[in-house]
Design a protein around this motif. Structure first.
Motif, PDB file in Angstrom:
ATOM      1  N   ASN A   1     -27.919 -21.463  11.683  1.00  0.00           N
ATOM      2  CA  ASN A   1     -29.087 -21.796  10.849  1.00  0.00           C
ATOM      3  C   ASN A   1     -28.969 -23.020   9.955  1.00  0.00           C
ATOM      4  O   ASN A   1     -29.807 -23.206   9.081  1.00  0.00           O
ATOM      5  CB  ASN A   1     -29.403 -20.604   9.936  1.00  0.00           C
ATOM      6  CG  ASN A   1     -28.349 -20.463   8.858  1.00  0.00           C
ATOM      7  OD1 ASN A   1     -27.154 -20.511   9.146  1.00  0.00           O
ATOM      8  ND2 ASN A   1     -28.777 -20.343   7.631  1.00  0.00           N
TER       9      ASN A   1
ATOM     10  N   GLY B   1     -34.231 -19.523  -5.368  1.00  0.00           N
ATOM     11  CA  GLY B   1     -34.123 -19.872  -3.946  1.00  0.00           C
ATOM     12  C   GLY B   1     -32.869 -19.233  -3.368  1.00  0.00           C
ATOM     13  O   GLY B   1     -31.802 -19.285  -3.972  1.00  0.00           O
ATOM     14  N   ARG B   2     -33.019 -18.605  -2.214  1.00  0.00           N
ATOM     15  CA  ARG B   2     -31.851 -17.921  -1.671  1.00  0.00           C
ATOM     16  C   ARG B   2     -31.542 -18.368  -0.251  1.00  0.00           C
ATOM     17  O   ARG B   2     -32.421 -18.769   0.511  1.00  0.00           O
ATOM     18  CB  ARG B   2     -32.000 -16.407  -1.744  1.00  0.00           C
ATOM     19  CG  ARG B   2     -33.277 -15.857  -1.208  1.00  0.00           C
ATOM     20  CD  ARG B   2     -33.282 -14.338  -1.322  1.00  0.00           C
ATOM     21  NE  ARG B   2     -34.204 -13.791  -0.364  1.00  0.00           N
ATOM     22  CZ  ARG B   2     -35.487 -13.613  -0.580  1.00  0.00           C
ATOM     23  NH1 ARG B   2     -36.005 -13.908  -1.755  1.00  0.00           N
ATOM     24  NH2 ARG B   2     -36.268 -13.131   0.357  1.00  0.00           N
ATOM     25  N   GLY B   3     -30.246 -18.277   0.080  1.00  0.00           N
ATOM     26  CA  GLY B   3     -29.789 -18.595   1.415  1.00  0.00           C
ATOM     27  C   GLY B   3     -29.248 -17.349   2.078  1.00  0.00           C
ATOM     28  O   GLY B   3     -29.454 -16.236   1.583  1.00  0.00           O
TER      29      GLY B   3
ATOM     30  N   SER C   1     -38.938 -17.574  -5.027  1.00  0.00           N
ATOM     31  CA  SER C   1     -38.504 -17.935  -3.681  1.00  0.00           C
ATOM     32  C   SER C   1     -39.744 -17.948  -2.790  1.00  0.00           C
ATOM     33  O   SER C   1     -40.554 -17.012  -2.849  1.00  0.00           O
ATOM     34  CB  SER C   1     -37.506 -16.889  -3.186  1.00  0.00           C
ATOM     35  OG  SER C   1     -37.580 -16.753  -1.785  1.00  0.00           O
TER      36      SER C   1
ATOM     37  N   TRP D   1     -29.808 -21.129  -3.183  1.00  0.00           N
ATOM     38  CA  TRP D   1     -30.191 -22.398  -2.543  1.00  0.00           C
ATOM     39  C   TRP D   1     -30.533 -23.403  -3.635  1.00  0.00           C
ATOM     40  O   TRP D   1     -31.483 -23.233  -4.381  1.00  0.00           O
ATOM     41  CB  TRP D   1     -31.381 -22.206  -1.588  1.00  0.00           C
ATOM     42  CG  TRP D   1     -31.728 -23.495  -0.903  1.00  0.00           C
ATOM     43  CD1 TRP D   1     -32.803 -24.300  -1.160  1.00  0.00           C
ATOM     44  CD2 TRP D   1     -30.961 -24.158   0.114  1.00  0.00           C
ATOM     45  NE1 TRP D   1     -32.750 -25.408  -0.364  1.00  0.00           N
ATOM     46  CE2 TRP D   1     -31.638 -25.347   0.428  1.00  0.00           C
ATOM     47  CE3 TRP D   1     -29.772 -23.856   0.788  1.00  0.00           C
ATOM     48  CZ2 TRP D   1     -31.167 -26.237   1.391  1.00  0.00           C
ATOM     49  CZ3 TRP D   1     -29.303 -24.741   1.737  1.00  0.00           C
ATOM     50  CH2 TRP D   1     -29.994 -25.915   2.036  1.00  0.00           C
TER      51      TRP D   1
ATOM     52  N   GLY E   1     -37.938 -19.288   6.325  1.00  0.00           N
ATOM     53  CA  GLY E   1     -37.876 -20.217   5.185  1.00  0.00           C
ATOM     54  C   GLY E   1     -36.940 -21.366   5.502  1.00  0.00           C
ATOM     55  O   GLY E   1     -35.849 -21.161   6.040  1.00  0.00           O
TER      56      GLY E   1
HETATM   57  C1  BTN Z   1     -28.997 -21.096   4.023  1.00  0.00           C
HETATM   58  O1  BTN Z   1     -28.521 -22.238   4.144  1.00  0.00           O
HETATM   59  O2  BTN Z   1     -28.264 -20.109   3.858  1.00  0.00           O
HETATM   60  C2  BTN Z   1     -30.483 -20.909   4.120  1.00  0.00           C
HETATM   61  C3  BTN Z   1     -31.210 -21.591   2.992  1.00  0.00           C
HETATM   62  C4  BTN Z   1     -32.715 -21.356   3.038  1.00  0.00           C
HETATM   63  C5  BTN Z   1     -33.413 -21.933   1.835  1.00  0.00           C
HETATM   64  C6  BTN Z   1     -34.910 -21.860   1.972  1.00  0.00           C
HETATM   65  S1  BTN Z   1     -35.749 -22.794   0.732  1.00  0.00           S
HETATM   66  C7  BTN Z   1     -37.269 -22.089   1.194  1.00  0.00           C
HETATM   67  C8  BTN Z   1     -37.010 -20.621   1.470  1.00  0.00           C
HETATM   68  N1  BTN Z   1     -37.047 -19.858   0.230  1.00  0.00           N
HETATM   69  C9  BTN Z   1     -35.866 -19.335  -0.074  1.00  0.00           C
HETATM   70  O3  BTN Z   1     -35.635 -18.633  -1.081  1.00  0.00           O
HETATM   71  N2  BTN Z   1     -34.961 -19.647   0.857  1.00  0.00           N
HETATM   72  C10 BTN Z   1     -35.532 -20.469   1.901  1.00  0.00           C
END
Ligand code: BTN
Length: 260
Positions: free
Chosen positions: A117, A59-61, A32, A67, A141
Motif C-alpha cells: 500500500n 490521520g491514520r495509517g 480522518s 499519518w 483513503g
Molecule cells: C499508510 O501509509 O499506512 C496509509 C496512510 C493513509 C493515509 C490516508 S490520508 C487520507 C485517509 N485518512 C486517513 O486517516 N488515512 C488515510
C-alpha cells in the motif's frame, strides 16, 4: 497555493467520471477522512463520494500508525465504495491509479509500490493507502505528500519521506492530481469488476519496490525472509524463502539488512 486548488467545483470541472467523485465533500479540517467517509456511508451517501480534507488531526495509517500531513502540502482523501470483501485488490488498484496519475502530472518521476500500500519515489515514501471495510461499505483513503519542502517533514521523515515537489523540482496542482487519480481509478475499478485482478498483475509487478531483493515480511503469525519474486494472479506476494516459493496475503515488508 491556497485551498482553492481543491475546491470541489474546480475538481469536478476536470473530472470525466460517472461513478467516482461525482460528489466531493471538502473539509477544511477533519479528524480522518476515512472516519468521515464511514459516518456518511452509514447515513446512506452515494457510492463514489469522495471526502477531501485540507488537513487532518487524527490521520491514520496501517497498523495504527499516524499519518503526518500539512495543510498546504498534503493531498488527503477517501473514496466510499459499496463493497464488502477482500480489500487487498482495491488497495492495489488505487496504488496503481495514483502511481500512473503522478507520472502523467509530473513528467520524469517514476513511482514504485511497496506492497501492498505504499508509494515510493527514489526509495522514499511519498504516499500511503488505508483501505478499510465496515459492513457493506468500503473506504479507500489515500495520503500523498505533494508540495512540502524537505524542512517541513519532522524527525526521521526528513530522510524517509519525499514530496512530489522535491522530486519534480516544482510545485504541483493538487486539484489536477486528485481529478486524474479519480478518473484513472474509476477505469481500473470497472475493469477489475469485469475481469478480476489478473490484468493488473504485470503492471503492479513492474512497479514493485525491492523486486529481486532480499526482504523480510512481518506476517500476523510469523516473520519470513526471502527474495521478493513478484505477485500471483490475485495480487498476493510471492517470496522465495528457504522452503521454496511461498505466497502471502498480508504483511509488512522491509528490506533485509546486509550482514556485515
Ligand atoms: C499508510 O501509509 O499506512 C496509509 C496512510 C493513509 C493515509 C490516508 S490520508 C487520507 C485517509 N485518512 C486517513 O486517516 N488515512 C488515510
Amino acid at each position: 497555493m491556497t485551498i482553492q486548488d481543491l475546491h470541489p467545483a474546480r475538481v469536478l470541472s476536470m473530472l470525466d467520471t460517472s461513478r467516482i467523485g461525482r460528489s466531493i465533500i471538502l473539509l477544511e479540517q477533519a479528524g480522518s477522512t476515512n472516519s468521515e467517509a464511514f459516518e456518511s456511508a452509514g447515513a446512506g451517501i452515494a457510492e463514489g463520494s469522495v471526502f477531501v480534507a485540507i488537513d487532518q488531526t487524527e490521520g491514520r495509517g496501517r497498523k495504527g500508525r499516524e499519518w503526518f500531513s500539512t495543510g498546504n502540502g498534503s493531498l488527503l482523501f477517501s473514496i466510499v465504495l459499496d463493497f464488502s470483501g477482500n480489500m487487498e485488490n482495491l488497495t492495489s488498484l488505487l496504488g496503481l491509479a495514483a502511481a500512473t496519475s503522478i507520472e502523467s502530472c509530473a513528467a520524469g518521476i517514476s513511482v514504485s509500490i511497496k506492497w501492498p500500500n505504499d508509494l515510493y519515489i527514489e526509495g522514499r515514501k511519498t504516499g500511503g493507502i488505508l483501505a478499510e471495510s465496515r459492513g457493506k461499505a468500503a473506504v479507500l483513503g489515500l495520503g500523498l505528500d505533494i508540495n512540502q519542502r524537505s524542512d517541513e517533514f519532522p524527525g526521521p521523515l526528513k530522510e524517509e519521506a519525499i514530496s512530489l515537489r522535491e522530486a519534480a523540482g516544482r510545485e504541483l496542482d493538487r486539484g489536477v492530481i486528485l481529478a486524474e487519480i479519480l478518473g484513472v481509478f474509476e477505469k481500473y475499478y470497472e475493469i477489475w469488476e469485469r475481469e478480476g485482478f489478473g490484468v493488473f498483475r504485470f503492471e503492479m509487478e513492474s512497479r514493485l519496490l525491492w523486486k529481486g531483493k532480499r526482504t523480510v515480511l512481518h506476517c500476523p503469525d510469523r516473520v519470513v525472509s526471502g527474495i521478493l519474486s513478484g505477485l500471483d494472479a490475485d495480487g498476493h506476494l510471492r517470496l522465495e524463502t528457504g522452503a521454496g516459493e511461498e505466497v502471502f496475503l498480508a504483511g509488512d515488508l522491509s528490506l533485509e539488512k546486509e550482514l556485515e
